[in-house]
Design a protein around this motif. Structure first.
Motif, PDB file in Angstrom:
ATOM      1  N   GLY A 232       0.742  -1.394   0.074  1.00 20.15           N
ATOM      2  CA  GLY A 232       0.121   0.082  -0.096  1.00 20.15           C
ATOM      3  C   GLY A 232       0.745   1.353  -0.128  1.00 20.15           C
ATOM      4  O   GLY A 232       0.705   2.054  -1.116  1.00 20.15           O
ATOM      5  N   HIS A 233       1.535   1.496   0.995  1.00 22.47           N
ATOM      6  CA  HIS A 233       2.721   2.488   0.971  1.00 22.47           C
ATOM      7  C   HIS A 233       3.828   2.039   1.854  1.00 22.47           C
ATOM      8  O   HIS A 233       4.370   1.497   2.388  1.00 22.47           O
ATOM      9  N   VAL A 234       4.530   3.550   1.734  1.00 27.83           N
ATOM     10  CA  VAL A 234       5.611   3.483   2.581  1.00 27.83           C
ATOM     11  C   VAL A 234       5.821   4.642   3.172  1.00 27.83           C
ATOM     12  O   VAL A 234       5.276   5.465   2.411  1.00 27.83           O
ATOM     13  N   VAL A 235       7.272   5.001   3.959  1.00 31.23           N
ATOM     14  CA  VAL A 235       6.721   6.825   5.338  1.00 31.23           C
ATOM     15  C   VAL A 235       7.993   6.230   5.110  1.00 31.23           C
ATOM     16  O   VAL A 235       9.043   5.686   5.943  1.00 31.23           O
ATOM     17  N   LEU A 236       8.437   7.811   5.026  1.00 32.85           N
ATOM     18  CA  LEU A 236       9.478   7.942   5.520  1.00 32.85           C
ATOM     19  C   LEU A 236      10.309   8.951   5.517  1.00 32.85           C
ATOM     20  O   LEU A 236       9.527   9.842   5.932  1.00 32.85           O
ATOM     21  N   GLU A 237      12.093   9.540   6.635  1.00 37.44           N
ATOM     22  CA  GLU A 237      11.524  10.321   7.567  1.00 37.44           C
ATOM     23  C   GLU A 237      13.113  11.018   6.790  1.00 37.44           C
ATOM     24  O   GLU A 237      13.942  10.570   6.304  1.00 37.44           O
ATOM     25  N   THR A 238      12.707  12.613   6.745  1.00 31.65           N
ATOM     26  CA  THR A 238      14.215  13.054   5.328  1.00 31.65           C
ATOM     27  C   THR A 238      14.139  14.242   6.669  1.00 31.65           C
ATOM     28  O   THR A 238      13.199  15.080   7.307  1.00 31.65           O
ATOM     29  N   PRO A 239      15.122  14.986   6.719  1.00 33.68           N
ATOM     30  CA  PRO A 239      15.416  16.804   7.437  1.00 33.68           C
ATOM     31  C   PRO A 239      15.583  17.776   6.685  1.00 33.68           C
ATOM     32  O   PRO A 239      15.778  18.581   6.421  1.00 33.68           O
ATOM     33  N   VAL A 240      15.037  17.585   5.156  1.00 33.72           N
ATOM     34  CA  VAL A 240      14.961  17.867   4.058  1.00 33.72           C
ATOM     35  C   VAL A 240      13.708  17.895   3.319  1.00 33.72           C
ATOM     36  O   VAL A 240      13.244  17.901   1.935  1.00 33.72           O
ATOM     37  N   PHE A 241      12.802  17.940   4.015  1.00 34.58           N
ATOM     38  CA  PHE A 241      11.275  17.803   4.124  1.00 34.58           C
ATOM     39  C   PHE A 241      10.909  18.404   2.798  1.00 34.58           C
ATOM     40  O   PHE A 241      10.297  17.809   2.139  1.00 34.58           O
ATOM     41  N   ALA A 242      10.512  19.856   2.511  1.00 32.86           N
ATOM     42  CA  ALA A 242       9.953  20.500   1.790  1.00 32.86           C
ATOM     43  C   ALA A 242      10.455  20.329   0.807  1.00 32.86           C
ATOM     44  O   ALA A 242      10.466  20.055  -0.649  1.00 32.86           O
ATOM     45  N   ARG A 243      12.320  20.166   0.320  1.00 33.99           N
ATOM     46  CA  ARG A 243      12.792  19.698  -0.793  1.00 33.99           C
ATOM     47  C   ARG A 243      12.716  18.401  -1.886  1.00 33.99           C
ATOM     48  O   ARG A 243      11.914  17.909  -2.881  1.00 33.99           O
ATOM     49  N   ALA A 244      12.282  17.406  -0.179  1.00 32.30           N
ATOM     50  CA  ALA A 244      11.984  16.300  -0.836  1.00 32.30           C
ATOM     51  C   ALA A 244      10.849  16.020  -1.200  1.00 32.30           C
ATOM     52  O   ALA A 244       9.955  15.671  -2.501  1.00 32.30           O
ATOM     53  N   LEU A 245       9.597  16.933  -0.545  1.00 34.26           N
ATOM     54  CA  LEU A 245       8.345  16.703  -1.227  1.00 34.26           C
ATOM     55  C   LEU A 245       8.168  17.671  -2.515  1.00 34.26           C
ATOM     56  O   LEU A 245       7.552  16.801  -3.157  1.00 34.26           O
ATOM     57  N   ASN A 246       8.602  18.565  -2.735  1.00 32.47           N
ATOM     58  CA  ASN A 246       8.620  19.082  -4.348  1.00 32.47           C
ATOM     59  C   ASN A 246       9.070  18.303  -5.574  1.00 32.47           C
ATOM     60  O   ASN A 246       8.966  18.013  -6.720  1.00 32.47           O
ATOM     61  N   TRP A 247      10.442  16.921  -5.402  1.00 37.41           N
ATOM     62  CA  TRP A 247      10.858  16.352  -5.803  1.00 37.41           C
ATOM     63  C   TRP A 247       9.709  15.516  -6.513  1.00 37.41           C
ATOM     64  O   TRP A 247       9.524  15.287  -7.631  1.00 37.41           O
ATOM     65  N   TYR A 248       9.096  14.444  -5.445  1.00 41.67           N
ATOM     66  CA  TYR A 248       8.023  13.373  -5.813  1.00 41.67           C
ATOM     67  C   TYR A 248       7.222  14.114  -6.385  1.00 41.67           C
ATOM     68  O   TYR A 248       6.801  13.717  -7.523  1.00 41.67           O
ATOM     69  N   LEU A 249       6.722  15.743  -5.930  1.00 44.60           N
ATOM     70  CA  LEU A 249       5.703  16.270  -6.755  1.00 44.60           C
ATOM     71  C   LEU A 249       6.316  16.371  -8.578  1.00 44.60           C
ATOM     72  O   LEU A 249       5.422  16.276  -9.366  1.00 44.60           O
ATOM     73  N   ASP A 250       7.139  17.034  -8.608  1.00 42.09           N
ATOM     74  CA  ASP A 250       7.442  17.617 -10.003  1.00 42.09           C
ATOM     75  C   ASP A 250       7.964  16.511 -10.605  1.00 42.09           C
ATOM     76  O   ASP A 250       8.488  16.559 -12.025  1.00 42.09           O
ATOM     77  N   MET A 251       9.020  15.449 -10.124  1.00 44.39           N
ATOM     78  CA  MET A 251       9.549  14.427 -10.389  1.00 44.39           C
ATOM     79  C   MET A 251       8.909  13.615 -11.729  1.00 44.39           C
ATOM     80  O   MET A 251       8.682  13.345 -12.487  1.00 44.39           O
ATOM     81  N   LEU A 252       7.334  12.884 -10.378  1.00 45.18           N
ATOM     82  CA  LEU A 252       7.379  11.835 -10.276  1.00 45.18           C
ATOM     83  C   LEU A 252       5.450  11.745 -10.459  1.00 45.18           C
ATOM     84  O   LEU A 252       4.482  10.968 -10.359  1.00 45.18           O
ATOM     85  N   GLY A 253       4.673  13.045 -10.302  1.00 41.62           N
ATOM     86  CA  GLY A 253       3.471  13.931 -10.526  1.00 41.62           C
ATOM     87  C   GLY A 253       2.958  13.442  -9.536  1.00 41.62           C
ATOM     88  O   GLY A 253       1.801  13.095  -9.567  1.00 41.62           O
ATOM     89  N   MET A 254       3.519  13.101  -8.202  1.00 39.51           N
ATOM     90  CA  MET A 254       2.267  12.692  -7.464  1.00 39.51           C
ATOM     91  C   MET A 254       1.191  13.861  -6.588  1.00 39.51           C
ATOM     92  O   MET A 254       2.177  14.873  -6.619  1.00 39.51           O
ATOM     93  N   ILE A 255       0.435  14.172  -5.761  1.00 36.67           N
ATOM     94  CA  ILE A 255      -0.010  15.199  -5.009  1.00 36.67           C
ATOM     95  C   ILE A 255      -0.779  14.366  -3.676  1.00 36.67           C
ATOM     96  O   ILE A 255      -0.932  13.375  -3.480  1.00 36.67           O
TER      97      ILE A 255
END
Length: 381
Positions: free
Chosen positions: A189-212
Motif C-alpha cells: 500500500g505505502h511507505v513512510v520515510l523520514e527526512t531532514p530536508v522535507f520541503a525539498r524532498a516533497l517538491n521533488w516527488y511532486l515535480d518528478m513523479l507527478g504525485m499529489i
C-alpha cells in the motif's frame, strides 16, 4: 518541469464533512505540481538488504507474504493480487532499507524521465523482466521507476467474513470462526520515510513523479513555516487511488519508518495478529483506525526491527480532492485504538537517535532547535 508547485483550478475546495476540517490558507503549498515530468501509476515494490534470508523468509510467510522467487542472494515477496512483487530482499552484510521502486504508467515515461534527469534506461533485475530508471531524491534515497514486462498472476484470496449489521442479517445458522493463520497480504500500500530536508524532498516527488498531496500536517504554532508531514498519492485522474502511496515527515534522521500491506478485513488483521503474537513477534502499535487515510491498522516489528503494517479499508481519492491541513500530534494519528506507543513514534532516546539529532542540528537542512522542540512536543501530545 515546474520547480514550484501551483494550484489547479478544478480541485475540490470544500472541507466540511470531507476528509479534513481545514484546507490551505492563502499562499500555502497547493500540494501538486503544474507540469510534472511524469505521473507514476503506483508504488511497485520496496528494496531491502539483510544478511539472513532464511530468517527473513520465515517472518515474511508468518506476516502473510507469498514467495515468488528465491535464489542464493535474493528473496522476492508478493501479495495475492495480480501485478508486481511487493518487496525484494537481497543478501547484504547489514540489514538496511535501500529505497522505493515506483511503477511507470507507460514505457515512454522512462525515456521522458531519463531525458529530464540525465539518467539512462536500463534493463531491470526483476522476475519477468522490465526496464528501469535509477534516481536519487534530495534526501539521498535511491528511487527507481520501473516498467515491467510481465505481471504476476493473481493467487487465491482470504475471503472476507459475512457480517450481520443490525436488521441487515445476512448470516443465519452459521457461526463465525476466523482461522488462526497469517493475514494473507493482498498488495503493497505505502511507505513512510523520514527526512531532514522535507520541503525539498516533497517538491521533488511532486515535480518528478507527478504525485499529489492528500493531507498536510503542521507543527503547533509554526504553521507559517510550512508543513512538516505530507500524505502523498498517485495522480491517476478520475480513477480513485489510495489516500497515500508515500508519506514523509520532517525529522532528524534519513530513513525508512514503516511500510503497509493491505489485507482483506478487520478479522484478517486481528486473527493474523494473534498468529504473529503466538510466534513471538513484537507488536509496535494497534489495532486501531487512522484519521488521515482512515485505515484499520496493526503495526509489527520484524526480526531486524523494521516496522510493517497490516491495513484494511483505506480511503480512496481521485485527483479532484485538494489537500487537507491538520496539526501534527500523536493523539491525532487515530480515531480509536490504544495510544500510539513510543516505539511507533520513534521517541525512545537511543544513542543512535541522539546522534541523528546532534548531526541534524549541525547540518544543511530544515531543522533548528525551535523546529525540533515542536516536533518532540507533537510526538508526546
Amino acid at each position: 518541469m515546474s520547480l514550484t508547485p501551483v494550484a489547479r483550478p478544478h480541485v475540490t475546495t470544500a472541507h466540511q464533512d470531507l476528509h479534513s476540517e481545514q484546507g490551505a490558507l492563502r499562499g500555502e503549498h497547493p500540494g501538486r505540481s503544474l507540469n510534472p515530468v511524469i505521473k507514476v501509476a503506483d508504488l511497485a515494490w520496496l528494496e531491502f538488504e539483510k544478511p539472513d534470508l532464511d530468517r527473513a523468509e520465515v517472518f515474511a510467510r508468518d506476516f502473510g507474504f507469498g514467495v515468488t522467487a528465491r535464489t542464493r542472494g535474493e528473496l522476492w515477496l508478493r501479495g495475492t493480487f495480480a501485478g508486481s512483487p511487493c518487496m525484494v530482499i537481497r543478501r547484504g552484510r547489514t540489514s538496511r532499507f535501500i529505497g522505493p521502486v515506483f511503477r511507470a504508467a507507460e514505457r515512454a515515461d522512462l525515456e521522458r524521465l531519463a531525458r529530464a534527469t540525465g539518467s539512462a534506461v536500463r534493463d531491470a533485475d526483476v522476475p519477468g523482466g522490465g526496464q528501469v530508471v535509477d534516481l536519487f531524491d534530495p534526501s539521498g534515497f535511491p528511487v527507481r521507476v520501473v516498467w515491467c514486462g510481465e505481471e504476476l498472476p493473481a493467487l487465491p484470496e482470504q475471503r472476507p467474513l459475512t457480517l450481520n449489521f443490525g436488521i441487515e442479517q445476512r448470516r443465519t445458522n452459521v457461526t463465525q470462526r476466523p482461522p488462526r493463520e497469517p493475514s494473507r497480504i493482498q498488495r503493497l500500500g505505502h511507505v513512510v520515510l523520514e527526512t531532514p530536508v522535507f520541503a525539498r524532498a516533497l517538491n521533488w516527488y511532486l515535480d518528478m513523479l507527478g504525485m499529489i498531496v492528500s493531507d498536510f500536517l503542521f507543527l503547533d504554532g509554526q504553521r507559517e513555516r510550512g508543513p512538516t508531514m505530507a500524505f502523498i498519492r498517485c495522480d491517476r485522474g478520475s480513477v480513485a487511488v489510495d489516500h497515500h502511496t508515500l508519506a514523509m515527515h520532517l525529522g532528524p534522521g534519513t530513513g525508512y519508518v514503516h511500510s503497509a500491506y493491505q489485507v482483506t478485513d478487520l478479522d484478517a488483521i486481528a486473527a493474523g495478529g494473534e498468529y504473529l503474537a503466538e510466534r513471538g513477534y513484537r507488536r509496535s502499535w494497534g489495532i486501531g483506525r487512522h484519521i488521515q487515510g482512515s485505515q484499520l491498522f496493526d503495526y509489527w516489528r520484524d526480526p531486524d526491527r523494521f516496522m510493517l503494517e497490516h491495513f484494511a479499508d483505506g480511503d480512496l481519492f481521485s485527483c479532484d480532492v485538494e489537500p487537507g491541513w491538520a496539526p501534527m500530534s500523536a493523539g491525532g494519528l487515530a480515531q480509536w485504538g490504544p495510544p500510539a506507543t513510543r516505539d511507533f513514534l520513534g521517541t525512545d532516546p537511543s544513542p543512535a537517535r541522539l546522534r541523528e539529532v546532534a548531526q541534524a542540528l549541525r547540518g544543511d537542512n530544515e531543522l533548528d532547535p525551535a523546529r525540533l522542540l515542536a516536533l518532540l512536543k507533537a510526538m508526546t501530545s
